[in-house]
Design an enzyme around this catalytic site. Structure first.
Site, PDB file in Angstrom:
ATOM      1  N   LYS A 173       4.872 -11.545   9.337  1.00 51.33           N
ATOM      2  CA  LYS A 173       5.758 -11.603   8.167  1.00 51.33           C
ATOM      3  C   LYS A 173       5.737 -10.264   7.430  1.00 51.33           C
ATOM      4  O   LYS A 173       4.690  -9.846   6.934  1.00 51.33           O
ATOM      5  CB  LYS A 173       5.292 -12.703   7.202  1.00 51.33           C
ATOM      6  CG  LYS A 173       6.263 -12.872   6.031  1.00 51.33           C
ATOM      7  CD  LYS A 173       5.669 -13.675   4.898  1.00 51.33           C
ATOM      8  CE  LYS A 173       5.274 -12.832   3.709  1.00 51.33           C
ATOM      9  NZ  LYS A 173       6.334 -12.049   3.098  1.00 51.33           N
ATOM     10  N   GLU A 248      -6.974  -5.871   3.935  1.00 48.97           N
ATOM     11  CA  GLU A 248      -6.808  -4.474   3.504  1.00 48.97           C
ATOM     12  C   GLU A 248      -6.100  -4.530   2.161  1.00 48.97           C
ATOM     13  O   GLU A 248      -4.915  -4.872   2.092  1.00 48.97           O
ATOM     14  CB  GLU A 248      -5.961  -3.695   4.517  1.00 48.97           C
ATOM     15  CG  GLU A 248      -6.556  -3.632   5.914  1.00 48.97           C
ATOM     16  CD  GLU A 248      -7.873  -2.877   5.976  1.00 48.97           C
ATOM     17  OE1 GLU A 248      -8.127  -2.051   5.081  1.00 48.97           O
ATOM     18  OE2 GLU A 248      -8.656  -3.132   6.900  1.00 48.97           O
ATOM     19  N   CYS A 282      -1.395   2.991  -0.566  1.00 47.89           N
ATOM     20  CA  CYS A 282      -2.713   2.476  -0.979  1.00 47.89           C
ATOM     21  C   CYS A 282      -3.735   3.602  -1.029  1.00 47.89           C
ATOM     22  O   CYS A 282      -4.735   3.495  -1.726  1.00 47.89           O
ATOM     23  CB  CYS A 282      -3.171   1.376  -0.029  1.00 47.89           C
ATOM     24  SG  CYS A 282      -3.141   1.898   1.695  1.00 47.89           S
ATOM     25  N   GLU A 384      -5.335  -0.904 -10.560  1.00 42.64           N
ATOM     26  CA  GLU A 384      -4.404  -0.219  -9.664  1.00 42.64           C
ATOM     27  C   GLU A 384      -2.995  -0.241 -10.271  1.00 42.64           C
ATOM     28  O   GLU A 384      -2.483  -1.312 -10.606  1.00 42.64           O
ATOM     29  CB  GLU A 384      -4.376  -0.928  -8.304  1.00 42.64           C
ATOM     30  CG  GLU A 384      -3.497  -0.217  -7.307  1.00 42.64           C
ATOM     31  CD  GLU A 384      -3.375  -0.966  -5.979  1.00 42.64           C
ATOM     32  OE1 GLU A 384      -3.169  -2.191  -5.999  1.00 42.64           O
ATOM     33  OE2 GLU A 384      -3.457  -0.313  -4.931  1.00 42.64           O
TER      34      GLU A 384
HETATM   35  P1  NDP Z   1       1.273  -8.478  -2.181  1.00 44.60           P
HETATM   36  O1  NDP Z   1      -0.163  -8.887  -2.147  1.00 44.60           O
HETATM   37  O2  NDP Z   1       2.115  -8.968  -3.274  1.00 44.60           O
HETATM   38  O3  NDP Z   1       1.999  -8.900  -0.836  1.00 44.60           O
HETATM   39  C1  NDP Z   1       1.574  -8.510   0.454  1.00 44.60           C
HETATM   40  C2  NDP Z   1       2.170  -9.467   1.464  1.00 44.60           C
HETATM   41  O4  NDP Z   1       1.581 -10.750   1.300  1.00 44.60           O
HETATM   42  C3  NDP Z   1       3.667  -9.680   1.307  1.00 44.60           C
HETATM   43  O5  NDP Z   1       4.243  -9.856   2.577  1.00 44.60           O
HETATM   44  C4  NDP Z   1       3.690 -10.941   0.480  1.00 44.60           C
HETATM   45  O6  NDP Z   1       4.895 -11.636   0.550  1.00 44.60           O
HETATM   46  C5  NDP Z   1       2.572 -11.720   1.108  1.00 44.60           C
HETATM   47  N1  NDP Z   1       2.032 -12.781   0.273  1.00 44.60           N
HETATM   48  C6  NDP Z   1       2.073 -12.923  -1.068  1.00 44.60           C
HETATM   49  N2  NDP Z   1       1.447 -14.065  -1.435  1.00 44.60           N
HETATM   50  C7  NDP Z   1       0.986 -14.647  -0.308  1.00 44.60           C
HETATM   51  C8  NDP Z   1       0.257 -15.845  -0.024  1.00 44.60           C
HETATM   52  N3  NDP Z   1      -0.160 -16.661  -0.972  1.00 44.60           N
HETATM   53  N4  NDP Z   1      -0.035 -16.140   1.257  1.00 44.60           N
HETATM   54  C9  NDP Z   1       0.345 -15.306   2.247  1.00 44.60           C
HETATM   55  N5  NDP Z   1       1.051 -14.166   2.048  1.00 44.60           N
HETATM   56  C10 NDP Z   1       1.361 -13.836   0.781  1.00 44.60           C
HETATM   57  O7  NDP Z   1       1.255  -6.886  -2.109  1.00 44.60           O
HETATM   58  P2  NDP Z   1       2.503  -5.917  -2.245  1.00 44.60           P
HETATM   59  O8  NDP Z   1       3.517  -6.262  -1.209  1.00 44.60           O
HETATM   60  O9  NDP Z   1       2.894  -5.843  -3.675  1.00 44.60           O
HETATM   61  O10 NDP Z   1       1.847  -4.537  -1.783  1.00 44.60           O
HETATM   62  C11 NDP Z   1       1.192  -3.672  -2.630  1.00 44.60           C
HETATM   63  C12 NDP Z   1      -0.306  -3.842  -2.517  1.00 44.60           C
HETATM   64  O11 NDP Z   1      -0.723  -3.624  -1.171  1.00 44.60           O
HETATM   65  C13 NDP Z   1      -1.053  -2.818  -3.336  1.00 44.60           C
HETATM   66  O12 NDP Z   1      -2.099  -3.465  -4.012  1.00 44.60           O
HETATM   67  C14 NDP Z   1      -1.614  -1.872  -2.296  1.00 44.60           C
HETATM   68  O13 NDP Z   1      -2.779  -1.207  -2.683  1.00 44.60           O
HETATM   69  C15 NDP Z   1      -1.864  -2.788  -1.150  1.00 44.60           C
HETATM   70  N6  NDP Z   1      -1.933  -2.032   0.085  1.00 44.60           N
HETATM   71  C16 NDP Z   1      -3.147  -1.900   0.712  1.00 44.60           C
HETATM   72  C17 NDP Z   1      -3.256  -1.140   1.862  1.00 44.60           C
HETATM   73  C18 NDP Z   1      -4.551  -0.996   2.584  1.00 44.60           C
HETATM   74  O14 NDP Z   1      -4.538  -0.611   3.747  1.00 44.60           O
HETATM   75  N7  NDP Z   1      -5.680  -1.273   1.970  1.00 44.60           N
HETATM   76  C19 NDP Z   1      -2.088  -0.440   2.421  1.00 44.60           C
HETATM   77  C20 NDP Z   1      -0.872  -0.665   1.677  1.00 44.60           C
HETATM   78  C21 NDP Z   1      -0.811  -1.431   0.548  1.00 44.60           C
HETATM   79  P3  NDP Z   1       6.145 -11.296  -0.438  1.00 44.60           P
HETATM   80  O15 NDP Z   1       5.809 -10.088  -1.214  1.00 44.60           O
HETATM   81  O16 NDP Z   1       7.209 -11.067   0.530  1.00 44.60           O
HETATM   82  O17 NDP Z   1       6.341 -12.489  -1.292  1.00 44.60           O
END
Ligand code: NDP
Length: 480
Positions: A173, A248, A282, A384
């Site tokens: 997803k 991550e 990130c 963050e």
């Molecule tokens: P989110 O945590 O909001 O979302 C990440 C993914 O998880 C999306 O596809 C989201 O769906 C999905 N998601 C949300 N809620 C759930 C749930 N309850 N169960 C399963 N899946 C769920 O993060 P963002 O998309 O806002 O991304 C930014 C964040 O990602 C920042 O905190 C950044 O630091 C982190 N990040 C970390 C990296 C690393 O390697 N450590 C690399 C890149 C980013 P949807 O949004 O479509 O609703």
């Protein structure tokens, strides 16, 4: 209007309940398409397809599996322009950045794991004169991959490629905010000869389809990249199910700039580490610690560069800074700038939304923002922000720099800027982060472990770490 479909069992399909979400172009603020908001029933379809595909995929000779992964990489490369444009429209990033970084790196992910699967070996432990142990590393079965919006295809493929290379079938997803390149990946996989059902791509919100993927009993492992709060919620849900889980998560990355650094090069690179992709990586540096003797000079150099970095239409080839990914995220970043002011922070440059003319008049643009005078415990130094906002603080010696850098709940990546070799080694050992870059940033060797500690996540991706995550190890002990 561009209406996306799920990719299940090797073909594009509408979501069962015909629910859709709007796709908004951040550069214009306008809806340009629809993306399925899939649910449990769509996950069920995908799991059934994956289950049917699993025996054939696992039995396929490694060389043939590697050839298919390599063909996917070539398919991505052959659609460089189309994918880069889609990424830019969806995410707001400059099309030049998507073309130079995101899409080529997505292709590299598949190339790398096409090779890695043939090099992945396991151990043997001899009990001399008594027995031999050997470790089998076997595919898990059906696994889930969930990725965020900031580097959409790049991070999506960073999970999918090793999962497939290890012999799993995948339910993946992308973020609902940036689904377009993931949708295009389906046709690339078809053309590359990936058997149907091996990779299934479902679109929709985290609350709906993300949660259904995580909780499906036949999906045995989840690889998740996203925010720390989401990661915590998933970990809480999945703990009683004993699924393998890789997280991550977020970061609040320190950059430690010492007086003996190569000044001009460090200014250049710290600036890029702060504001690349509108600060939405990130690994971006967000807390910049500068040794006092060069603090004022370094600060001025960063401010001059920030003043010159004007957000522009990301579709323009000359754009170096595009739009923030969404209105919600822009508002969040702006709220942190207001918080910084209330915490006593001084805005040196930026701090406000930028209104462009023409087609981008309603886009989500923000000036690069540099703040000083905030104590390390200020919320803007602890939470963050994930946007083009950095804070500056001075330090007097190595010990103080280390204390400030480690004074964080996060632990993803740090950068050190110094020509003192002993200091570089010593601080690298002492920093509580999963990654340390010395005199560089975002220099990636895909064989190295990737990930963070503390609130930045659990587990490591990259190289054989990823292959280990996507396999179960089994010891076989043979007595003679
Ligand atoms: P989110 O945590 O909001 O979302 C990440 C993914 O998880 C999306 O596809 C989201 O769906 C999905 N998601 C949300 N809620 C759930 C749930 N309850 N169960 C399963 N899946 C769920 O993060 P963002 O998309 O806002 O991304 C930014 C964040 O990602 C920042 O905190 C950044 O630091 C982190 N990040 C970390 C990296 C690393 O390697 N450590 C690399 C890149 C980013 P949807 O949004 O479509 O609703």
């Amino acid at each position: 209007m561009d209406i996306l479909q799920n990719f299940i069992d090797g073909r594009y399909q509408d979501p069962i309940h015909k629910n859709y979400l709007d796709n908004i172009e951040p550069a214009t603020g306008l809806v340009y398409g629809k993306t399925p908001n899939s649910c449990q029933d769509d996950v069920e379809l995908a799991v059934n397809a994956a289950q049917k595909a699993l025996p054939q995929w696992q039995a396929m000779p490694l060389e043939q599996r590697a050839d298919i992964l390599y063909a996917i990489a070539q398919g991505i490369e052959s659609k460089l322009d189309e994918l880069a444009l889609a990424e830019s429209v969806d995410n707001g990033k400059p099309v030049s950045l998507a073309k130079a970084v995101d899409i080529p790196r997505a292709a590299s992910n598949f190339k790398f794991f096409a090779h890695a699967c043939s090099q992945f070996a396991s151990e043997s432990h001899s009990m001399t004169g008594t027995a031999t142990n050997y470790t089998l590393r076997q595919a898990i079965g059906i696994v889930g991959c969930i990725s965020p919006w900031n580097l959409p295809l790049y991070l999506f493929t960073w999970k999918i490629a090793p999962a497939l290379a290890a012999g799993n079938c995948v339910i993946a997803k992308p973020s609902e905010v940036t689904p377009k390149t993931a949708a295009l990946l389906g046709e690339i996989c078809q053309a590359a000869g990936l058997p149907k059902g091996v990779l299934n791509i479902l679109h929709g919100s985290g609350a709906s389809v993300g949660s259904a993927i995580c909780n499906h009993k036949k999906i045995k492992a989840i690889s998740f990249t996203g925010g720390t709060a989401t990661g915590a919620a998933i970990a809480t849900q999945l703990a009683p199910q004993f699924k393998k889980l890789s997280l991550e998560l977020g970061g609040k990355n320190p950059a430690l700039v010492f007086a003996d650094c190569d000044f001009d090069d460090t200014v250049e690179q710290v600036f890029r580490a702060s504001f690349a992709n509108q600060g939405q990586i990130c690994l971006c540096a967000s807390r910049i610690y500068i040794e006092r003797p060069i603090f004022e000079k370094f600060k001025q150099a960063l401010v001059v560069k920030a003043q010159a970095l004007i957000p522009q239409d990301p579709a323009s080839p000359s754009s170096k800074m595009g739009a923030i990914v969404s209105k919600v995220h822009l508002d969040k970043v702006l709220s942190y700038i207001e918080l910084a002011k209330s915490e006593g922070g001084k805005i040196l440059v930026g701090g406000a939304q930028v209104n462009l003319a023409g087609r981008c008049a309603n886009g989500y643009f923000l000036q690069p923002t540099i703040i000083e005078n905030l104590p390390n415990q200020a919320q803007c130094n602890q939470q963050e922000i994930f946007g083009p906002v950095i804070t500056l603080q001075a330090f007097d010696n190595d010990e103080e720099a280390l204390t400030l850098a480690n004074d964080s709940q996060y632990g993803l990546a740090a950068t050190l800027w110094t020509n003192n070799l002993a200091r570089a080694h010593k601080l690298s050992e002492q920093l509580n982060t999963g990654i340390v870059w010395v005199n560089c940033w975002l220099l990636r060797d895909l064989r190295t472990p990737f990930g963070g500690m503390n609130h930045s996540g659990v587990g490591r991706e990259g190289g054989f770490e990823a292959m280990r995550f996507f396999t179960e190890s089994k010891n076989v002990c043979i007595k003679y």
